[in-house]
Scaffold this active site. Structure first.
Site: not given
Ligand code: FEO
Length: 397
Positions: A24, A78, A80, A82, A144, A163, A191, A224
């Site tokens: 994104h 979380h 999101e 991903d 976040h 994250d 990051y 990640h």
């Molecule tokens: Fe906030 Fe890795 O997603």
């Protein structure tokens, strides 16, 4: 597809996305991973899922350890996509007894999937038993997203951080000690600078909170990048330092150019900054992207912006990068603006106001040149560069 064992009970069952280059708008030149974790026991637990298109790969890795139907609990730290993108598929395939989320996670997931997944909410301090061990939840609001949460396996001292403490870095070497610091440090900085930076005050408070809770992880498992097993304290220390946003004697000049005039001004300003003994980075929006600019700014002390004028507006690529940087709310910067125009220099003057709205301390009036700079204009550029260098030196010492 094999799972990777992390500890007596815990396994990595995530996926490596070698090919993603645009997350994104964040340029992921080294790809990323979507880490999910399986904790074995009488009631096995799956922590997080992966991006929707990688659901099958995650299930293959789970199957290398146990029958997925045996998973009793799914936790979504979380919402999101991903991490939660494959949540619905996972719940439908596994049919777990429990699906845990934070309170805000329930709102987000309901708004995303519009399905009744029979979610249950947990909050900081809530615990679930896993055989002789305990998994404790710690909310990390705005790290976040409002729903963000961590989970700590207490006896194994294994902290699942979603994250937080991650990086977009595709690697088959799943542990910190197996990776080249020259590569990962840059990705960890990128990051932080692009995702975590606006929440730096929260980072500082959160690091204090987990210390106060007695959380001393032997291993940190983010969603990640790789898993911190050799030196988990390293990334905690780095976050503590980055969160201070301490300025250095480094100026970042970001600019775009139409016929080369603004570029020539940038070069002269940069030269004078260097002559004052400061580090300078010159970034053309023709050659780099906004997430690289944000990364260079992480350790900077000055943001210098150069833009030509097009149709009585600043050049669109500069509007883009300034909008992005405004959202990241980098503190403790001085700034200045410059640029070339044809017959209307007012948009360049307006850049100073934009910097001030970003919280940047502007140290000089806008430096403008009509069409092509002459020797007097270059002298003004060098004067501006010297002022930037001197101000940075005074400020940082
Ligand atoms: Fe906030 Fe890795 O997603």
């Amino acid at each position: 597809m094999q799972a990777v064992q992390l500890s007596e009970k815990a396994y990595w069952v995530g996926v490596i996305d070698w090919n993603i280059r645009d997350f994104h708008g964040y340029s992921t030149k080294r790809g990323t991973t979507y880490n999910a974790y399986l904790i074995l026991g009488e009631k096995p637990v799956l922590i997080d899922t992966v991006k929707k298109e990688f659901f099958g790969e995650m299930m293959e890795r789970i199957k290398s350890v146990i029958d997925p139907q045996k998973i009793h609990t799914i936790i979504s730290l979380h919402s999101e996509m991903d991490h939660s993108g494959a949540l619905v598929q996972a719940v439908e395939a596994i049919q777990p007894e429990e699906v845990y989320v934070s309170l805000m996670g329930m709102k987000h997931i309901t708004a995303q999937f519009h399905k009744d997944l029979k979610l249950k909410t947990v909050k900081t301090g809530d615990k679930i038993s896993i055989d002789q061990d305990t998994l404790c939840f710690v909310e990390a609001r705005m790290l976040h997203w409002p729903d963000s949460m961590l989970a700590y396996l207490e006896k194994e001292q294994l902290l699942f951080t979603n994250d937080v403490f991650g990086m977009h870095y595709a690697t088959a070497q799943l542990f910190d000690d197996e990776n080249d610091e020259h590569l990962w440090l840059r990705e960890a900085e990128k990051y932080y600078a692009n995702i975590v930076l606006p929440y730096s005050d929260i980072v500082t408070r959160f690091l204090g909170q987990i210390k106060q809770m007695g959380i001393q992880p032997r291993m940190i498992a983010p969603d990640h990048g790789f898993i911190w097993r050799k030196e988990p304290s390293r990334i905690i220390e780095l976050y503590g330092r980055w969160a201070t946003q301490k300025p250095t004697k480094k100026a970042v000049i970001v600019y775009d150019t139409m016929w080369g005039s603004t570029e020539k001004m940038a070069t002269h300003i940069a030269d004078a900054i260097r002559e004052e003994g400061c580090e300078v980075k010159v970034l053309s929006m023709h050659a780099c992207d906004r997430s690289e600019v944000a990364t260079e700014l992480l350790h900077a002390g000055a943001l210098i912006v150069g833009a030509p004028v097009l149709n009585n507006q600043i050049f669109p690529s500069m509007a883009d990068v300034l909008c992005y940087l405004k959202g990241l709310r980098r503190k403790n910067l001085i700034g200045a603006v410059f640029g070339s125009y044809g017959w209307n220099g007012a948009p360049i003057d307006g850049l100073n106001k934009q910097l001030e709205e970003m919280g940047v301390s502007v140290i000089a009036p806008a430096l403008k040149t009509s069409f092509v700079p002459d020797e007097a204009a270059y002298q003004s550029c060098r004067d501006l560069g010297r002022l930037i260098g001197k101000t940075l030196t005074e400020k940082v010492q």
